[in-house]
Design an enzyme around this catalytic site. Structure first.
Site, mmCIF file in Angstrom:
data_model
loop_
_atom_site.group_PDB
_atom_site.id
_atom_site.type_symbol
_atom_site.label_atom_id
_atom_site.label_comp_id
_atom_site.label_asym_id
_atom_site.label_seq_id
_atom_site.Cartn_x
_atom_site.Cartn_y
_atom_site.Cartn_z
ATOM 1 N N LYS A 41 -3.409 4.497 9.370
ATOM 2 C CA LYS A 41 -2.419 5.400 10.583
ATOM 3 C C LYS A 41 -1.697 6.371 9.983
ATOM 4 O O LYS A 41 -1.476 7.439 10.392
ATOM 5 C CB LYS A 41 -1.647 4.546 11.319
ATOM 6 C CG LYS A 41 -2.180 3.292 11.946
ATOM 7 C CD LYS A 41 -1.338 2.241 12.442
ATOM 8 C CE LYS A 41 -1.913 0.965 13.040
ATOM 9 N NZ LYS A 41 -0.501 0.013 13.339
ATOM 10 N N GLY A 42 -1.488 6.344 8.659
ATOM 11 C CA GLY A 42 -0.615 7.033 7.893
ATOM 12 C C GLY A 42 -0.835 8.611 7.875
ATOM 13 O O GLY A 42 0.049 9.416 7.962
ATOM 14 N N GLU A 97 -5.180 11.932 3.258
ATOM 15 C CA GLU A 97 -4.351 10.661 2.933
ATOM 16 C C GLU A 97 -2.715 11.106 3.118
ATOM 17 O O GLU A 97 -2.320 12.160 2.697
ATOM 18 C CB GLU A 97 -4.536 9.908 1.733
ATOM 19 C CG GLU A 97 -5.514 8.602 2.000
ATOM 20 C CD GLU A 97 -4.712 7.657 2.500
ATOM 21 O OE1 GLU A 97 -3.459 7.810 3.356
ATOM 22 O OE2 GLU A 97 -5.016 6.318 2.278
ATOM 23 N N ASP A 101 -1.167 5.719 -4.373
ATOM 24 C CA ASP A 101 -0.185 4.943 -4.967
ATOM 25 C C ASP A 101 -0.901 4.398 -6.117
ATOM 26 O O ASP A 101 -1.164 4.857 -7.151
ATOM 27 C CB ASP A 101 0.277 3.938 -3.806
ATOM 28 C CG ASP A 101 1.417 3.120 -4.563
ATOM 29 O OD1 ASP A 101 2.258 3.494 -5.183
ATOM 30 O OD2 ASP A 101 1.382 2.047 -4.234
ATOM 31 N N LYS A 129 2.004 9.471 -6.241
ATOM 32 C CA LYS A 129 2.558 8.583 -6.984
ATOM 33 C C LYS A 129 2.022 8.153 -8.401
ATOM 34 O O LYS A 129 1.460 7.087 -8.458
ATOM 35 C CB LYS A 129 3.162 7.340 -6.225
ATOM 36 C CG LYS A 129 4.467 7.314 -5.408
ATOM 37 C CD LYS A 129 4.744 5.919 -5.258
ATOM 38 C CE LYS A 129 5.034 5.573 -3.997
ATOM 39 N NZ LYS A 129 5.462 4.019 -3.623
ATOM 40 N N ASP A 157 4.989 4.175 6.766
ATOM 41 C CA ASP A 157 5.879 3.293 7.358
ATOM 42 C C ASP A 157 6.484 2.169 6.513
ATOM 43 O O ASP A 157 5.949 2.032 5.320
ATOM 44 C CB ASP A 157 4.956 2.268 8.242
ATOM 45 C CG ASP A 157 4.195 1.371 7.422
ATOM 46 O OD1 ASP A 157 3.228 1.887 6.898
ATOM 47 O OD2 ASP A 157 4.224 0.286 7.589
ATOM 48 N N ARG A 163 7.367 5.721 11.090
ATOM 49 C CA ARG A 163 6.272 6.612 10.933
ATOM 50 C C ARG A 163 6.602 7.957 11.424
ATOM 51 O O ARG A 163 6.176 9.251 10.855
ATOM 52 C CB ARG A 163 5.098 6.200 11.479
ATOM 53 C CG ARG A 163 4.374 4.989 10.774
ATOM 54 C CD ARG A 163 3.093 4.688 11.337
ATOM 55 N NE ARG A 163 2.626 3.365 11.034
ATOM 56 C CZ ARG A 163 1.721 3.072 9.971
ATOM 57 N NH1 ARG A 163 1.622 3.954 8.887
ATOM 58 N NH2 ARG A 163 1.458 1.847 9.725
HETATM 59 P P1 IMP Z 1 -2.905 2.702 -2.913
HETATM 60 O O1 IMP Z 1 -2.245 1.708 -3.686
HETATM 61 O O2 IMP Z 1 -3.063 3.983 -3.502
HETATM 62 O O3 IMP Z 1 -4.193 2.003 -2.446
HETATM 63 O O4 IMP Z 1 -2.265 3.046 -1.452
HETATM 64 C C1 IMP Z 1 -2.523 2.060 -0.472
HETATM 65 C C2 IMP Z 1 -1.553 2.276 0.864
HETATM 66 O O5 IMP Z 1 -0.167 1.843 0.638
HETATM 67 C C3 IMP Z 1 -1.302 3.801 1.177
HETATM 68 O O6 IMP Z 1 -2.163 4.476 1.866
HETATM 69 C C4 IMP Z 1 -0.109 3.606 2.010
HETATM 70 O O7 IMP Z 1 -0.344 3.207 3.474
HETATM 71 C C5 IMP Z 1 0.660 2.529 1.367
HETATM 72 N N1 IMP Z 1 1.674 3.018 0.523
HETATM 73 C C6 IMP Z 1 1.863 3.284 -0.819
HETATM 74 N N2 IMP Z 1 3.150 3.593 -1.064
HETATM 75 C C7 IMP Z 1 3.777 3.883 -0.153
HETATM 76 C C8 IMP Z 1 4.992 4.174 0.254
HETATM 77 O O8 IMP Z 1 6.091 4.540 -0.819
HETATM 78 N N3 IMP Z 1 5.516 4.098 1.416
HETATM 79 C C9 IMP Z 1 4.717 3.823 2.539
HETATM 80 N N4 IMP Z 1 3.654 3.109 2.317
HETATM 81 C C10 IMP Z 1 3.105 3.109 0.959
HETATM 82 MG MG MG Z 2 -2.127 4.386 4.432
#
Ligand code: IMP
Ligand code: MG
Length: 174
Positions: A41-42, A97, A101, A129, A157, A163
């Site tokens: 949803k983000g 996106e 992260d 990040k 969120d 959000r």
């Molecule tokens: P990934 O670790 O790059 O696969 O990120 C997965 C998901 O974790 C992202 O799409 C966000 O939904 C969530 N996420 C990662 N870091 C944050 C944050 O600082 N705040 C909120 N959601 C986060």
């Molecule tokens: Mg996300």
């Protein structure tokens, strides 16, 4: 425990940055149609604002993915909760996106969608990040590079809340 949100990027700063990215994307996709894919949803808040700032023709589609439990997390396998409505064949795809992260979700999605035969596939994220990265992901258009802090707002969120904040903030407890 009281909870408050410290502002990291104001509404004006986010708007300004998204305008800049929209201009850059419009230049880079001159003469083409850009097919935006929102990762729910983000990504939805960023996608709608970005789409409004793109001046070449835009089409949209949506998908929703969630990570499997922690035991399989290292494999980078994500579950597709809602797949796209339309095929990607020969389209110029731009995945939108909220945040990259660890990079697990995006490296999986980029590969999966890349296998569907798009003319091109790129990635834009509002926030990056890099300190947390475990999987290599090439981001083509980044809004802001941020430190390793948990951020909310603009689609992001904390336990499904915040959000709707029109800015990016950090949740603090006291
Ligand atoms: P990934 O670790 O790059 O696969 O990120 C997965 C998901 O974790 C992202 O799409 C966000 O939904 C969530 N996420 C990662 N870091 C944050 C944050 O600082 N705040 C909120 N959601 C986060
Ligand atoms: Mg996300």
């Amino acid at each position: 425990m009281a909870e408050r949100v410290r502002v990291m990027f104001t509404e004006e700063e986010v708007d300004k940055r998204i305008r800049e990215l929209g201009e850059q994307i419009s230049k880079d996709y001159a003469g083409k149609t850009v097919h935006l894919i929102c990762v729910l949803k983000g990504g939805s808040f960023y996608m709608t604002e970005l789409a409004k700032r793109i001046t070449v023709p835009v089409t949209l589609d949506f998908m929703s993915a969630s990570s499997y439990g922690s035991s399989t997390k290292s494999s980078g396998v994500v579950k597709i909760v809602k797949d796209l409505d339309e095929p990607l064949k020969d389209k110029d795809v731009l995945i939108v996106e909220d945040i990259v992260d660890s990079g697990r979700t995006l490296s999986y999605l980029m590969k999966m969608l890349g296998d569907r035969g798009p003319a091109s596939i790129k990635l834009t994220t509002l926030l990056d990040k890099p300190d947390r990265r475990v999987t290599d992901v090439k981001v083509d258009y980044t809004g802001f590079v941020i430190p390793d802090e948990f951020v909310v707002g603009y689609g992001l969120d904390y336990d499904q809340r915040y959000r709707n904040l029109p800015y990016i903030g950090v949740v603090e407890f006291d």
